[in-house]
Each structure stands twice: as C-alpha cells, then as structure tokens.
Design a protein around this motif. Structure first.
Motif, short mmCIF file in Angstrom:
data_model
loop_
_atom_site.label_atom_id
_atom_site.label_comp_id
_atom_site.label_asym_id
_atom_site.label_seq_id
_atom_site.Cartn_x
_atom_site.Cartn_y
_atom_site.Cartn_z
N ALA A 168 1.90 29.49 69.16
CA ALA A 168 2.51 28.27 68.61
C ALA A 168 3.13 27.42 69.71
CB ALA A 168 3.56 28.63 67.57
N GLU A 169 2.88 27.73 70.96
CA GLU A 169 3.42 26.95 72.07
C GLU A 169 2.34 26.71 73.11
OE1 GLU A 169 5.84 29.56 74.83
OE2 GLU A 169 5.84 30.81 73.02
N PRO A 170 2.41 25.57 73.79
CA PRO A 170 1.42 25.31 74.85
C PRO A 170 1.65 26.27 76.01
CG PRO A 170 3.13 23.63 74.89
CD PRO A 170 3.40 24.48 73.67
N VAL A 171 0.60 26.44 76.81
CA VAL A 171 0.69 27.36 77.93
C VAL A 171 0.00 26.75 79.15
CG1 VAL A 171 -1.36 28.61 77.19
CG2 VAL A 171 0.23 29.71 78.75
N ASP A 172 0.65 26.85 80.30
CA ASP A 172 0.06 26.41 81.56
C ASP A 172 -0.72 27.57 82.17
OD1 ASP A 172 1.19 23.89 81.35
OD2 ASP A 172 3.03 24.52 82.37
N CYS A 173 -1.95 27.30 82.57
CA CYS A 173 -2.81 28.35 83.10
C CYS A 173 -3.39 27.97 84.46
CB CYS A 173 -3.97 28.64 82.14
SG CYS A 173 -3.46 29.38 80.58
N ASP A 174 -3.46 28.95 85.32
CA ASP A 174 -4.20 28.83 86.57
C ASP A 174 -5.53 29.56 86.38
OD1 ASP A 174 -2.36 27.43 88.31
OD2 ASP A 174 -1.11 29.23 88.20
N ILE A 175 -6.63 28.83 86.55
CA ILE A 175 -7.97 29.41 86.40
C ILE A 175 -8.65 29.37 87.76
CG2 ILE A 175 -10.19 29.26 85.21
CD1 ILE A 175 -7.54 27.32 83.60
N GLU A 176 -9.21 30.50 88.14
CA GLU A 176 -9.82 30.61 89.46
C GLU A 176 -11.19 31.27 89.30
OE1 GLU A 176 -8.30 32.41 93.69
OE2 GLU A 176 -8.07 33.68 91.91
#
Length: 719
Positions: A117-125
């Motif tokens: 129910a909350e946005p999430v910051d992601c690092d994708i590599e």
C-alpha cells in the motif's frame, strides 16, 4: 548426431534450465531467468555465436527468489520471482515478471509489481557479458581460450565486441531509461503503491558491425514478429489429432509444437521451411537428421519434407574439396555459421556423411507417393540424378556395389553414418572397425534411393528408366543379403570393414534395413527375434548395441543407449514385414517412455532395462527438443494406423491396429496432394473423408516388400 569431429562430451546445462528457440537462435538460462555461464553452456546464441554469456538481474542489490518459469511458446518464456524489499524484509510484496523472447537477438520485458500500500524506490541492475564464443567452443568447454572482448558505451547502448580470426562479432544492449555502463544497465525506479514499473531490454547481435535485417526494437510487439506469426500459422494449419489415450494425446501435441519450433528458413527463400536437428546444440540444417525427421512427420506436414529437400538441393556438392569433404552430387552433413566451424573446414557446410545423399533421393521418391505437386518434384529430379551419380562415382569407393566411407583428412568425422561417434562401429568383441566401412543401413538407404528413382520414372512416364532403377535395386538387394547376412548368428552384420570382413556386432542398424525392405523375407523373423530379445529391447525401446556385446555401455552415446527415432524406424520395419505384435509392443514402450519426459522424447536416453529404475534414465547432454525424437511419435501413430498413401498407384492404404487403450483416433486437416482429409480409426476399423479424386482407399496394409520389382520380373513376395 555429433558436430563434425567433436566428441559427445559437453558440460550439461544446469538442472531446471529453460530453453527457448526460434529458427536457429536459442537461449538457455536458469529456471529463474538469469544466465551465468561460468565455463558452462548457458547463454543466448545467434548464428552459432554466443551473444549473451552473462545476464544477471539484481533488485535492491539482491538476486530474485524464483517462483515459477513458464514456456507458453517455444520462442517465449516467463520468469516470475520475488524481489528483496529495500528494508530487507523476507516476505516481500515486490514481484518481478520477466518475459523473454528469442529471435534475431533477444528481448526481455521486465516488470516490477508492487503489491504493498506504499510506493517503493528500487535500484535495478542488469549485469551483462557477451563472450562471442563459437557454439562448438561452448559445447566443448573451450571458451577460456578466447581473446578478451572490448566493451564500450556508444549512443546510449552497451556494445561488446570481439575479433576472432578475421571475423568481428558483437552484441549491442540498450533499454529506455537505463544508465548504461561498461558493466551493464542500471535503473532507478519508483514503483507506485499497487502499481507497476516496466522496461524492455533489447539485445541486437552484430556481425562485422551489421545488425540483422529485422532486429528486436523498442516499442515493437514480439508476438507480431515474423517468427511468432510463422509459429501461429503452423499451429493453425497442422492436423488436429485427437485420441482417447491422454498420454499419447499429450505426446503428439508436444511433437507437433516442437516440430514447428525447430523449423528454420532460408533467407533467400523465406517460403521454404526446413527442419533443424535439435536444440540446443544442433539448431542447424543436418542432411541425415533433417531428412529423416521430415520423413517421419509426413503425417503432420509433407511440405516440411519438401522445404528440407529444396534447401539441401541448393547446398548439393559441386566440386571436390578435401577439407569440407564436398564432392559433386553429395548432400551435406551439416551447415554452420560460427567462426570456428568455418575455420575448421573452410566454409559453412561440411559434407562428411555416407547416408544423407541416398536418403535425399529416397525422400524425393517418397514425396511422389504422397502426391506432392509436379512444381515441387520436377525441379528436384536433376538433384536426385546428381545424388545417384555420387553414389556410383564417389560413394562406392571400390566398385563392389556398396557405399563406403573413409574421411580424407584428419579433422572430419571418423564414422559417417548416423552412429557417428568415434567408437560407434565395432565388432562383437568390442574391437573397433577400420575404414573404409560399408554400413548395412546405408545400403538400405541406397536401395530405397533406387526404388525412389524408379517410382519417379514411373511418375514421369519413362518406362525404360523405371526398369533400369528397379533392376539396380534388385541387384543390390541380392548382393546385400549375400554379403551382410551372418547365418551362424541369425542377423545382419552392422558393416563390412576395410578388408570386406563382416563387422559382427548385434545392433539396431539392421532394423533400418527392415524399414526400407532390403531384407529377404525369409530372414526377417530371425532379425525381429534378435531385435526384441532381452539383449536389445529394454522395455522402453531398442538398444543401439546388444547388452552381450563387448563394447556395450548403457550410458554411452551409441553403444547401448536408446534413441527414440531409431526405435521408431525399427518398429516401422517390423510393421512392414507383418510383425504387428512386436511393432505395437515397441511403439507402446516408446510412448510410455515419453510420459517420463513430460511428453517430450529426448534425443536419446540410457539403455538400462525397464525393471531397473522407475523410468528411463536421461542421457546427460541429450538435445531436447530434438527433431527426429519429436517426429518419432508421429511416425508411430502412422504405423499403428498402417497409413500409406501411394499416388503412383492411385491408392491409399489404411489398416489400423489400435489397441483398446487408445480408443478412437482422428486426425483432421491432413494434407494429401492438395486436399485436406480427415482420418478416423478405432481398433481395426478406419476411414478417410475427403480423399482427392482418383484415389481409392484400400483397407489392407501396404505389401511388406515393394511390389515395384515384381513389375520387372523380381521375386514375388506376397502380402
């Protein structure tokens, strides 16, 4: 089916690996979607070159937890995994969906779905490497010898290139929104609550700086690509087979799909489909394999045989070349595009096989039985005659009437029949035979080529030519039964060696002789008895070599293993000579073996007795899917129907012998001539709806030995 003079050893793909294939391109990855070769065989391949050797996706610094891998189509796979939440919690609501397409390169559509129910910051590599290794080097574990690839960032894409013996091979990787470095691609994404983030990573192969004509591209729809459309057209046009036996139904469904995925197309004649030998290592045109596979799937699509023949005709030998073993009229063994292959033999085609050339002529004759149009057959006739010239001028090395092989160099195949491993032909005591070697089944193929040319002469109205080739066939049959028969053993020698001594091992090869009718009828019962003995029949299929022979090894490539296509042709031979119960028992064993391989028969499996283990034991480096293994169930269905069209005589034989378990069988949309017919059968009753004009249905099996010879004074063999 070895590649030139390579041995049969290779690092097996990891357990649970996923293979996708389209045309001659394929990709092998882990069950989670990552590719990490580490000296192994995983990777994405284009034109026999590994364009991706490392492909590892990390989210928030960690690998995904694999959940499921699915392969809805041969050229497409979906990998689903759970990604690590930024705070490290185990029960993460972040799901990664990776949809992979293979073709003239690779496209990975990557989606992150946030179920919180909350946005999430992601690092994708995405860490990437491309060693540009030749397929032969990968299979043989020789990739460590290659020069270091040059990595650069150009025009927003990572380019990895390598020069090898005058050839420049490369890979370009890009994706919208990516930060591109020489290590790979990085993304910084905010995935909204209950929302998604997506990107498409595009891989484009480069050959001397040039990309394919129609590479994957950003915004393109992979399912609209030519390869995807071809497969959809295949699925819509192949026969719709239904059978009460659910296992057989599943096997036949898988066979039809796999045969469609193994088709390859000539860029100069895109309307022609030929069949590649098998994935992953043999996604190329093989003379023998492609001919036999397309023969065995005539019930599914006779045009595949036509395309295979047309493509091989364009590669038929025209000169003598010791390196490639090309000779005028010879049909190639294998066609490759990798750098190592071209350097090894001076070109893309290698011709070192004794059997592809007579099989080519035989299959053209068979197509005349199936009623293919004159527009297809007529242009092939000069190639058939050139093939027959090769048999006489080059194949029969010493003028004794038999075709022998002897490689003229030190890098070609030592053995040049279908058992082409270095130790594949041996005596009963295990001693290896020395070349020149005349194989028993090759003489049967030549016999069938002569019969086929005689049929083609009848088809074109040339009575004198018809009689000439019928007489050649009769003479070869007489000589074969005299020279290859071992009366004290009751079976045929697998070969004659350099001294014309019979190579006396008991092998499955003589079953091919039954298939093509070169065996005298009085010898057939003893041959069948040996083939169905405990030393040969495992309960799942026929061993390549009897268990009481000196070289027997149930986990070898050709000396005791079971090859489904080989067993299917043996069963065809048994049925041809009227050994119905034996043929049906063998067919049942093969179909039941397929159930243990999830409905897909592999190239081969180990030759242990059925009672030793709960199921057939896999051979570690077997190809799957593999063309003639995929075609084997189709051929078995055909022999259980005892279906034999013969347009040259205006009849179609249909005399089913289906057991009770199979129940009702129907095949709709079967192509005969230009008509689409429906075949129905139950037990011993059968019918065909929509027969082309001029054909009549005969509710009896085809005569066991070809009555063509009877027309010219041959021995009458009866029914």
């Amino acid at each position: 089916m070895t590649a030139w003079n390579a041995d049969t050893e290779a690092a097996a793909s990891e357990s649970g690996s996923v293979t996708v294939v389209e045309g001659s391109s394929f990709c092998i990855s882990s069950g989670g979607g990552d590719i990490s070769s580490d000296g192994g065989t995983n990777g994405a391949f284009f034109q026999d070159t590994r364009i991706i050797s490392h492909w590892v996706l990390r989210v928030n610094g960690s690998l995904r937890e694999p959940l499921v891998a699915q392969r809805p189509r041969p050229f497409e796979a979906t990998f689903v995994g759970r990604a690590k939440w930024p705070d490290g919690r185990f029960d993460s609501p972040l799901v990664v969906r990776q949809v992979r397409h293979i073709g003239p390169g690779l496209q990975d559509d990557i989606t992150l779905e946030n179920y919180s129910a909350e946005p999430v910051d992601c690092d994708i590599e995405l860490l990437v490497d491309a060693d540009q290794a030749d397929l032969f080097d990968v299979k043989g574990g020789r990739t460590s010898r290659r020069a270091e690839a040059v990595r650069s960032v150009r025009d927003g894409q990572l380019v990895i290139e390598s020069a090898h013996n005058g050839q420049q091979r490369g890979t370009a990787i890009h994706a919208r929104g990516a930060v591109v470095t020489t290590d790979g691609l990085r993304f910084r994404a905010t995935v909204p609550a209950r929302g998604k983030w997506a990107t498409s990573v595009i891989v484009v192969p480069l050959i001397n700086g040039q990309s394919p004509d129609e590479p994957f591209k950003e915004g393109g729809l992979p399912h609209h690509r030519e390869g995807a459309l071809r497969h959809r057209h295949w699925e819509q046009n192949v026969p719709r087979i239904t059978v009460a036996d659910s296992n057989l139904q599943a096997v036949l469904n898988r066979s039809e799909s796999d045969l469609g995925s193994l088709r390859i197309f000539d860029e100069h004649h895109p309307e022609r489909a030929a069949v590649a030998a098998g994935a992953p290592w043999f996604m190329a045109l093989f003379g023998r394999d492609s001919i036999l596979a397309s023969y065995m799937c005539l019930l599914v699509d006779p045009k595949l045989a036509a395309g295979t023949l047309q493509t091989l005709a364009g590669l038929q030998g025209s000169k003598v070349d010791v390196d490639s073993e090309e000779e005028p009229g010879r049909i190639p063994h294998e066609v490759r595009f990798g750098v190592t292959a071209g350097l090894a033999l001076g070109g893309t085609a290698y011709y070192g096989t004794a059997d592809a050339t007579p099989l080519f002529a035989a299959l053209v004759g068979e197509l005349s039985r199936w009623g293919l149009s004159r527009d297809i057959i007529q242009p092939l006739l000069p190639h058939v005659d050139r093939a027959l010239d090769w048999i006489e001028l080059y194949g029969d090395r010493d003028g004794d009437g038999f075709v022998e092989y002897l490689r003229p160099n030190d890098h070609g195949l030592i053995n040049q029949g279908w058992k082409d491993s270095w130790d594949g032909i041996n005596f009963a005591d295990g001693t290896m035979a020395e070349a020149p070697i005349a194989l028993c089944e090759v003489q049967a193929y030549v016999y069938s080529a002569y019969i086929g040319r005689s049929l083609l002469a009848r088809w074109s109205g040339d009575v004198a030519l018809e009689q000439h080739w019928a007489e050649r066939a009769a003479a070869l049959k007489t000589a074969f039964n005299e020279k290859f028969w071992l009366p004290e053993k009751g079976y045929f020698a697998v070969a004659l060696d350099k001294d014309k001594q019979p190579v006396d091992a008991c092998t499955s090869n003589m079953g091919h002789c039954l298939w093509l009718g070169i065996v005298d009828e009085d010898k057939a019962p003893s041959v069948v008895e040996h083939l169905m003995s405990p030393q040969m029949f495992t309960g799942w299929g026929i061993r390549t070599l009897a268990s009481d022979m000196g070289a027997y090894n149930p986990v070898s490539y050709h000396n005791g293993s079971v090859w489904p296509h080989d067993s299917a042709l043996v069963a065809t031979g048994m049925m041809r000579y009227g050994f119905v119960d034996e043929a049906r028992l063998l067919a049942t064993g093969i179909i039941e073996a397929a159930e243990h391989f999830d409905g897909r028969l592999p190239e081969l499996f180990c030759g242990f007795d059925r009672g030793e283990f709960p199921g057939p034991v896999p051979y570690p480096t077997a190809c799957s899917p593999q063309a003639w293994a995929a075609a084997a169930p189709v051929q078995l269905a055909r022999i259980l129907l005892r279906l034999d069209p013969d347009f040259t005589r205006g009849v179609v034989h249909l005399a089913p012998i289906l057991n009770e378990q199979m129940g009702e069988f129907s095949a709709e949309n079967v192509l005969l001539d230009t008509s689409r017919v429906t075949i129905r059968a139950k037990g011993t009753d059968g019918s065909i709806e929509g027969l082309p004009p001029g054909l009549r249905l005969l509710a009896e099996p085809r005569p066991p030995l070809d009555s063509l010879l009877d027309d010219f004074g041959g021995v009458h063999h009866g029914n």
